[in-house]
Design a protein around this motif. Structure first.
Motif, mmCIF file in Angstrom:
data_model
loop_
_atom_site.group_PDB
_atom_site.id
_atom_site.type_symbol
_atom_site.label_atom_id
_atom_site.label_comp_id
_atom_site.label_asym_id
_atom_site.label_seq_id
_atom_site.Cartn_x
_atom_site.Cartn_y
_atom_site.Cartn_z
ATOM 1 N N GLU A 34 -21.174 -16.682 49.299
ATOM 2 C CA GLU A 34 -22.595 -16.357 49.144
ATOM 3 C C GLU A 34 -22.693 -14.883 48.766
ATOM 4 O O GLU A 34 -22.700 -14.004 49.622
ATOM 5 N N TYR A 35 -22.776 -14.626 47.455
ATOM 6 C CA TYR A 35 -22.660 -13.265 46.960
ATOM 7 C C TYR A 35 -24.008 -12.586 46.772
ATOM 8 O O TYR A 35 -25.041 -13.243 46.589
ATOM 9 N N HIS A 36 -23.976 -11.257 46.797
ATOM 10 C CA HIS A 36 -25.192 -10.462 46.570
ATOM 11 C C HIS A 36 -25.696 -10.695 45.143
ATOM 12 O O HIS A 36 -24.904 -10.753 44.202
ATOM 13 N N PRO A 37 -27.031 -10.864 44.963
ATOM 14 C CA PRO A 37 -27.575 -11.173 43.628
ATOM 15 C C PRO A 37 -27.169 -10.192 42.538
ATOM 16 O O PRO A 37 -27.076 -10.561 41.371
ATOM 17 N N THR A 88 -19.449 -7.618 48.258
ATOM 18 C CA THR A 88 -19.445 -8.532 47.105
ATOM 19 C C THR A 88 -18.738 -7.883 45.928
ATOM 20 O O THR A 88 -17.965 -8.536 45.215
ATOM 21 N N PHE A 132 -19.402 -13.794 38.960
ATOM 22 C CA PHE A 132 -18.432 -14.762 39.494
ATOM 23 C C PHE A 132 -18.422 -16.040 38.668
ATOM 24 O O PHE A 132 -17.383 -16.684 38.519
ATOM 25 N N ASP A 133 -19.579 -16.416 38.132
ATOM 26 C CA ASP A 133 -19.644 -17.622 37.307
ATOM 27 C C ASP A 133 -18.832 -17.456 36.031
ATOM 28 O O ASP A 133 -18.175 -18.382 35.563
ATOM 29 N N VAL A 147 -19.815 -13.281 52.202
ATOM 30 C CA VAL A 147 -18.975 -13.112 51.011
ATOM 31 C C VAL A 147 -17.776 -14.057 51.062
ATOM 32 O O VAL A 147 -17.406 -14.665 50.046
ATOM 33 N N THR A 194 -29.410 -14.696 37.489
ATOM 34 C CA THR A 194 -27.983 -14.750 37.147
ATOM 35 C C THR A 194 -27.791 -14.567 35.645
ATOM 36 O O THR A 194 -26.913 -13.813 35.201
ATOM 37 N N TRP A 209 -24.346 -8.913 41.893
ATOM 38 C CA TRP A 209 -23.038 -9.197 41.300
ATOM 39 C C TRP A 209 -22.743 -10.691 41.178
ATOM 40 O O TRP A 209 -21.729 -11.075 40.597
ATOM 41 N N ALA A 210 -23.615 -11.535 41.724
ATOM 42 C CA ALA A 210 -23.317 -12.970 41.795
ATOM 43 C C ALA A 210 -23.037 -13.599 40.437
ATOM 44 O O ALA A 210 -22.155 -14.454 40.297
#
Length: 552
Positions: A535-538, A477, A544-545, A531, A151, A540-541
């Protein structure tokens, strides 16, 4: 005053200032000299302590302490503390207080600042040094925040340092193989000198290299000013308390040779158990199993067939010196009397011995790279080479693959011939043309699709999706990410592409995907559910943070 974040696990001299994370609780503390830090606190020159920082700093402190407990050196700890202080200096610069929720935002600013300062001043750290520091903090913060290392790496855009183009030269390639071969010969000379027949013989043991260099090793036998008499009892003592130095040199030489054959890393090899091994020939290789009763266990590692006699000879050596009484590990070393066995897996006895002899030491990672590149070129199959090395193809390409001048010449010749057939698209999936062409339903605000921007890549007729679950999960995602971005930018700039257009295009492609067949429909429903549940694809995850931090 009470210092709850001082590292007590390592010894300090009377003149050394103990390593601590305590100053990071104050804004400006990270940049403060520890010799005057507490005086500034007493004089209230740093203001009040920020309680919001305590939880994250305590977690980081515990993780760094674990490094020491696991056998890491004081230098490793000191380097880690310096990286953490640098991170908090950046936070202080932007008047931010790192927590589990804001650490990602601070990290991105810190990485950007590191590279910006290097552009201004080339002496401000090398590209490799900056990557090393940022990579270390990505792992540390990823574990501390439970967001994971990827991430932080993906969100910040951190990239490994570029490899030197000189590696393409034929001369460099020959030198790498030549140096690796010479060091392998050094290890074999040590193993042969401390052989099963000689290791328990009278001291001194004579270690001879094929270069003509030789040395007499007295192990831990006490020596007077003159050379001890050959018949003295201590020179005939075969106990580990006397022989441990030469036992450890051979064990570590065997470990490096083993790693060169299996491509295991140091951590993995040092944890292998000494057990009942069974062997199965598979072409040019030998698979090694763990025998469990009447059942054939799983394959633990694969070696070259030519290495098998060396490995069997090493197992006989371990039985000869009764190593099981000391350690259950395959490469377990003997401790110095009165001291516990070091948890540091580095072959320090071997390194120090070679240093005294003036013989260059090459790390095991060089063996692994040489072996895997040879396998990949010999077979023309990097997938096979990476599988034999017990890691995925991406890891092989990132950490082990080295350019080769002959292979490169062949590959470049066919590259442009295949370019028009298929190439990777910016978003994921494929592209069948070099020049972008807009689809008929392209919004008016888009003139020509962009081959770099993932969002604009979707509006090109040459864009081709993939029939895989990973693809539809990543696509959905990405669509959800654009919806979130729309919340942050409701007042879009005039004439600019809106997130709604992108989301509509994503849904259009996703619908087409779901209608291909029953399997694709199932993949779509599964990915859509993931989604929607957050639980997002790595890929693009991490974004989101950042958006969550902005919305808060």
């Amino acid at each position: 005053m009470n210092d709850q974040f001082e590292f007590h696990q390592i010894p300090y001299t009377a003149r050394e200032v103990p390593l601590t994370l305590q100053p990071l609780l104050w804004e400006g503390g990270a940049a403060c000299d520890m010799r005057i830090f507490w005086k500034k606190v007493v004089d209230n020159k740093l203001g009040a302590m920020h309680e919001s920082r305590v939880t994250l700093i305590r977690t980081i402190y515990n993780l760094l302490s674990d490094i020491v407990v696991a056998g890491g050196s004081r230098e490793t700890l000191k380097t880690g503390v310096n990286h953490v202080r640098s991170f908090y200096k950046c936070a202080d610069l932007y008047r931010m207080h790192p927590t589990a929720e804001t650490a990602l935002v601070v990290y991105c600013k810190w990485v950007k600042d590191l590279y910006e300062r290097r552009k201004i001043d080339n002496t401000n750290g090398s590209e490799a040094g900056i990557y090393g520091a940022a990579s270390f903090m990505a792992s540390l913060l990823g574990e501390a925040t439970e967001l994971g290392r990827d991430t932080f790496v993906v969100t910040s855009g951190l990239q490994p340092p570029r490899k030197s183009s000189a590696a393409l030269g034929a001369k460099v390639d020959r030198q790498n193989f030549s140096q690796t071969k010479k060091f392998a010969e050094v290890l074999i000379d040590i193993i042969n000198s401390i052989s099963n027949n000689r290791c328990l013989g009278a001291l001194p043991l004579k270690i001879t290299f094929r270069s003509g260099l030789s040395v007499e090793h007295y192990a831990a036998a006490k020596r007077n000013a003159s050379v001890p008499a050959a018949g003295s009892n201590i020179l005939l003592d075969t106990s580990p308390s006397i022989r441990y130095p030469v036992f450890n040199i051979r064990i570590e030489a065997e470990m490096l040779l083993f790693m060169s054959q299996t491509s295991m890393n140091l951590s993995e090899a040092s944890k292998l158990k000494l057990q009942d091994f069974r062997f199965k020939e598979e072409g040019a290789f030998t698979q090694v199993y763990a025998y469990k009763g009447r059942k054939k266990g799983e394959v633990i590692f694969t070696i070259f067939k030519e290495y098998k006699p060396f490995f069997l000879n090493y197992l006989a050596f371990r039985r000869l010196i009764n190593s099981e009484a000391n350690s259950s590990l395959l490469f377990g070393r003997f401790p110095q009397p009165g001291n516990p066995v070091s948890r540091n897996p580095n072959p320090r006895s071997l390194i120090m011995f070679l240093k005294r002899m003036g013989v260059p030491h090459r790390p095991a990672s060089e063996f692994r790279k040489t072996r895997q590149n040879w396998l990949a070129r010999k077979s023309g199959n990097p997938e096979m080479a990476s599988e034999m090395a017990q890691h995925d193809l991406e890891t092989y390409a990132r950490n082990y693959a080295k350019p080769h001048h002959q292979t490169a010449a062949t590959e470049f010749a066919g590259f442009y011939a295949r370019l028009a057939e298929n190439r990777k698209a910016a978003l994921g999936g494929g592209c069948v043309e070099v020049n972008p062409i807009p689809i008929a339903s392209t919004p008016l605000e888009i003139n020509i699709p962009d081959c770099i921007n993932p969002a604009l890549c979707l509006f090109c007729v040459n864009y081709k999706g993939q029939i895989t679950y990973d693809y539809i999960w990543a696509l959905l995602t990405f669509g959800r990410l654009k919806m979130y971005e729309d919340l942050c930018h409701r007042k879009g700039q005039a004439g600019g592409i809106t997130e709604n257009s992108i989301v509509k295009r994503v849904r259009e492609i996703a619908k087409q995907f779901s209608e291909v067949n029953a399997k694709c429909s199932g993949w779509y429903l599964k990915a859509d559910g993931k989604v929607r549940a957050g639980e997002y694809h790595p890929r693009w995850a991490g974004f989101f943070d950042i958006i969550d931090a902005v919305l808060i």
